[in-house]
Write an enzyme that holds these catalytic residues in place. Structure first.
Site, PDB file in Angstrom:
ATOM      1  N   LYS A   4       2.726   6.640   4.713  1.00 28.77           N
ATOM      2  CA  LYS A   4       1.928   5.501   4.274  1.00 28.77           C
ATOM      3  C   LYS A   4       2.567   4.172   4.650  1.00 28.77           C
ATOM      4  O   LYS A   4       3.752   3.951   4.408  1.00 28.77           O
ATOM      5  CB  LYS A   4       1.749   5.559   2.748  1.00 28.77           C
ATOM      6  CG  LYS A   4       0.687   4.652   2.226  1.00 28.77           C
ATOM      7  CD  LYS A   4      -0.693   5.129   2.652  1.00 28.77           C
ATOM      8  CE  LYS A   4      -1.674   3.973   2.711  1.00 28.77           C
ATOM      9  NZ  LYS A   4      -1.379   2.972   3.753  1.00 28.77           N
ATOM     10  N   SER A  40      -5.960   3.886   4.511  1.00 25.89           N
ATOM     11  CA  SER A  40      -5.415   3.159   3.363  1.00 25.89           C
ATOM     12  C   SER A  40      -6.505   2.449   2.572  1.00 25.89           C
ATOM     13  O   SER A  40      -6.321   1.332   2.083  1.00 25.89           O
ATOM     14  CB  SER A  40      -4.363   2.144   3.831  1.00 25.89           C
ATOM     15  OG  SER A  40      -3.637   1.643   2.740  1.00 25.89           O
ATOM     16  N   LYS A  59       0.213   3.906  -2.607  1.00 24.87           N
ATOM     17  CA  LYS A  59      -0.703   5.042  -2.469  1.00 24.87           C
ATOM     18  C   LYS A  59       0.024   6.369  -2.252  1.00 24.87           C
ATOM     19  O   LYS A  59      -0.612   7.427  -2.309  1.00 24.87           O
ATOM     20  CB  LYS A  59      -1.688   4.788  -1.337  1.00 24.87           C
ATOM     21  CG  LYS A  59      -2.619   3.601  -1.591  1.00 24.87           C
ATOM     22  CD  LYS A  59      -3.669   3.479  -0.506  1.00 24.87           C
ATOM     23  CE  LYS A  59      -4.579   2.281  -0.717  1.00 24.87           C
ATOM     24  NZ  LYS A  59      -3.996   1.020  -0.233  1.00 24.87           N
ATOM     25  N   SER A  99       0.797  -1.237   0.000  1.00 22.39           N
ATOM     26  CA  SER A  99       0.000   0.000   0.000  1.00 22.39           C
ATOM     27  C   SER A  99       0.822   1.277   0.000  1.00 22.39           C
ATOM     28  O   SER A  99       0.252   2.369  -0.088  1.00 22.39           O
ATOM     29  CB  SER A  99      -0.962   0.009   1.194  1.00 22.39           C
ATOM     30  OG  SER A  99      -2.127  -0.713   0.890  1.00 22.39           O
TER      31      SER A  99
END
Length: 394
Positions: free
Chosen positions: A235, A129, A72, A69
């Site tokens: 993130k 997320s 992102k 993730s």
């Protein structure tokens, strides 16, 4: 005889002890400080200062790995660009598609046909997320997630990154979807030019649809925003293949650093490694702020522009980094403007660069940009200026 045996045993023990650290060292690529103990439990890691991009530490930073993730970070970059360019508004309402609502993995449980503001969807991405929120915003910006992924990879090329390729906007497992600690740090550096992003990535908890029947509690997947002073993003990531990853940023006084860890075995190891890297940065280095983002650096007169007096600004904050206690007396700056500037110009277009030097050594080069759209002068404006020049010459 026993005496010699004892001496021999001591010597052998000393030799064995001296060999252990050599074999126990972690190998690092281009580790500028030789500190090899900062990330012993990660597959790769990097630590940079945000303004200068100076490398403070790295371990296998160019090894291609699944970013999970952390993908992102690029998604957020394109969202913030769209907001900055006026192509997207925080209060705009987006209708969620069936495809966006069907995303698995981490999500904020959007329903097909549900309507939600860009700002709330941004919170869903930055805090929780949410894969569904990521796809909903991607579809709004580019028309489809596939088209958005093309934009992501175009941005990779624009940033001159050699070891990153995206297949989706979420980081869900996909073949040929990879990045590196170095590339993720550069993408994060670019994202942090939009300083308002940390107003969202620093939120520890919030709510979507607050007060409604289907209210959803958002809790930040990056626990360091609560437990490490100064951490305000960015993130996390996890898949079975990628293990535990984190692109983090923290600010102390005028110094902002970016730390990336990939492939840690547990969240505890990941967070401890990032914390240790941040401690190292703030304990060993200081920065001196020279200019803020969007600060006016110089002015330029463009006679062929409708408004000929143009403010030239810093495209990002500009600093110099140095070891604790080191002098910055020899730091100087030079402004270099482009010899030819074609009109019209859009807000953010580069028209020069600011060079920071330590004596004659170049430390950094930062783009200088225009802070607003610049249109060509109309024929009437050019005629009026010609008359004014004629009158003054008499």
């Amino acid at each position: 005889m026993k005496k010699y045996v004892l001496i021999f045993s001591i010597v052998i023990s000393m030799l064995f002890i001296s060999v252990i650290p050599v074999f126990g060292e972690e190998k690092s690529t281009d580790n500028s400080d030789g500190n090899l103990s900062l990330a012993p439990n990660a597959k790769s890691a990097i630590l940079i200062e945000r303004d200068t991009g100076k490398l403070l530490f790295d371990k296998n930073a160019n090894e291609k790995l699944p970013p999970a993730s952390m993908t992102k970070v690029m998604t957020l970059l394109l969202i913030m660009e769209a907001l900055d360019q006026g192509n997207l508004k925080y209060d705009e309402i987006i209708r969620v598609s069936e495809r966006a609502a069907s995303m698995g993995g981490s999500q904020v449980f959007l329903e097909a046909g549900e309507e939600m503001s860009v700002e709330d969807l941004l919170k869903g991405v930055a805090i929780a997320s949410g894969n569904d929120a990521s796809v909903a915003l991607a579809e709004r910006i580019a028309g489809s997630e596939d088209a958005f992924v093309t934009k992501m990879n175009d941005k990779v090329k624009e940033l001159n990154l050699k070891n990153t390729k995206f297949q989706n906007s979420t980081g869900l497992p996909a073949e040929d979807h990879y990045s590196t600690a170095y590339d993720m740090a550069i993408i994060a550096k670019e994202l942090l030019k939009y300083e308002t992003i940390t107003e969202y990535t620093s939120i520890y908890e919030d709510y979507l649809r607050k007060g409604e029947k289907n209210e959803f509690w958002l809790v930040n997947t990056n626990k360091l925003v609560k437990f490490y002073p100064g951490v305000d993003g960015l993130k996390t990531g996890f898949t079975n293949e990628a293990k535990y990853c984190l692109t983090a940023t923290a600010k102390k006084n005028d110094m902002r650093v970016i730390a990336v860890v990939m492939g840690a075995e547990t969240t505890k190891e990941r967070n401890a490694t990032v914390s240790q890297m941040l401690d190292y940065a703030f304990n060993q280095f200081d920065t001196k702020k020279l200019f803020e983002k969007d600060q006016i650096i110089t002015n330029l007169q463009l006679l062929k522009a409708e408004n000929k007096n143009i403010d030239i600004v810093a495209s990002q904050s500009i600093s110099v980094i140095h070891g604790k206690g080191e002098s910055t007396e020899n730091i100087n700056t030079e402004v270099h403007l482009n010899k030819e500037i074609d009109l019209p110009l859009k807000r953010g277009d580069q028209v020069g660069k600011l060079i920071v030097k330590n004596g004659e050594e170049v430390l950094s080069e930062t783009p200088l940009t225009v802070e607003q759209n610049i249109e060509k002068a109309s024929y009437f404006t050019l005629f009026k200026r010609s008359l004014q020049k004629l009158v003054k010459s008499r």
